[in-house]
Design an enzyme around this catalytic site. Structure first.
Site, PDB file in Angstrom:
ATOM      1  N   HIS A  49       0.832  -1.206   0.000  1.00  0.00           N
ATOM      2  CA  HIS A  49       0.000   0.000   0.000  1.00  0.00           C
ATOM      3  C   HIS A  49       0.866   1.255   0.000  1.00  0.00           C
ATOM      4  CE1 HIS A  49      -3.152  -2.785   1.244  1.00  0.00           C
ATOM      5  NE2 HIS A  49      -4.046  -1.814   1.165  1.00  0.00           N
ATOM      6  N   ASN A  81       8.015  -4.038   3.890  1.00  0.00           N
ATOM      7  CA  ASN A  81       6.576  -3.751   3.900  1.00  0.00           C
ATOM      8  C   ASN A  81       5.914  -4.219   5.188  1.00  0.00           C
ATOM      9  OD1 ASN A  81       3.961  -3.028   2.814  1.00  0.00           O
ATOM     10  ND2 ASN A  81       3.639  -5.200   2.367  1.00  0.00           N
TER      11      ASN A  81
END
Length: 244
Positions: A49, A81
């Site tokens: 994201h 991440n």
């Protein structure tokens, strides 16, 4: 790049839950330019994201929109991440404890590095079949922490992180750079309309430090999400709530 605006009020709401959201291709992007779910299949990268899902709990539709692939970039999973980058996102949210308005711009970079022959070259992987999605070498965040008044001071911070495993003990200030460096690397201007007299350096105005949390359960969730095949239909405000 993506831009978002978070406030104490927006983060306090809990109207969206990521367990009801699914990764999906973005129908607003022309087919020939659109990132595909199959591009990430067995690529070795997470669908990372850019606007975090945790920043969009104020609405289920907003939460759903963060799962469009247009909000994703290939990111190293474990060690980035699911770890350091997640802690960095948490740092951005915690800024709302001090500043009533925080605006964040996030995007990918493709930076050169010096080869053994002394020449600087840009090199990056491309995933997909056919190759369709470029893997960024770095990611940036430019942060505008505002005092809530129209003409007040803005604490400005810019950070560039490599798309690689980063030890959690690494200070986030090691990745702080001048805003001009991100502008030069990205080809974008971020603060050209913000008078110099209203600017102050974020990490001089507040403590720039990550809070390292135990992410064992989070990593299990991430691993599960990366394997989920999105449901064929869901609603979104982008197309008036029509099925995708």
């Amino acid at each position: 790049l993506v831009a978002e605006h978070i406030t104490p009020a927006s983060l306090a709401l809990s109207n969206g839950d990521r367990k009801h959201s699914y990764f999906a291709e973005d129908p607003s992007v022309p087919e020939k330019f659109r990132g595909k779910l199959k591009d990430y299949f067995r690529s070795g990268y997470d669908r990372g994201h850019q606007v975090p899902a945790a920043d969009a709990k104020w609405s289920q539709d907003a939460m759903n929109d963060t799962f469009y692939l247009s909000n994703m970039c290939p990111q190293v999973g474990e060690g980035f991440n699911r770890d350091y980058w997640a802690h960095f996102e948490d740092f951005c949210r915690r800024l709302t404890q001090r500043y009533p308005s925080v605006r964040i711009v996030t995007g990918p970079l493709y930076l050169p590095k010096r080869d053994a022959d002394g020449k600087w070259k840009v090199s990056y992987e491309v995933i997909g079949n056919p190759p369709n999605i470029a893997v960024p070498t770095h990611f940036y965040k430019v942060i505008f922490a505002e005092d809530g008044t129209a003409t007040g001071q803005v604490a400005l911070g810019a950070f560039v992180l490599p798309n690689a495993v980063i030890p959690n003990e690494k200070p986030i200030t090691d990745f702080e750079v001048p805003v001009e460096a991100v502008e030069r690397a990205s080809g974008l201007e971020f603060a050209s309309k913000l008078p110099v007299g209203r600017r102050k350096r974020l990490c001089a105005d507040t403590v720039c430090a990550l809070v390292i949390k135990e992410y064992a359960d989070r990593q299990k969730t991430f691993a599960k999400e990366q394997k989920v095949v999105p449901a064929p239909t869901r609603t979104s405000p982008r197309n008036g709530g029509a099925n995708l």
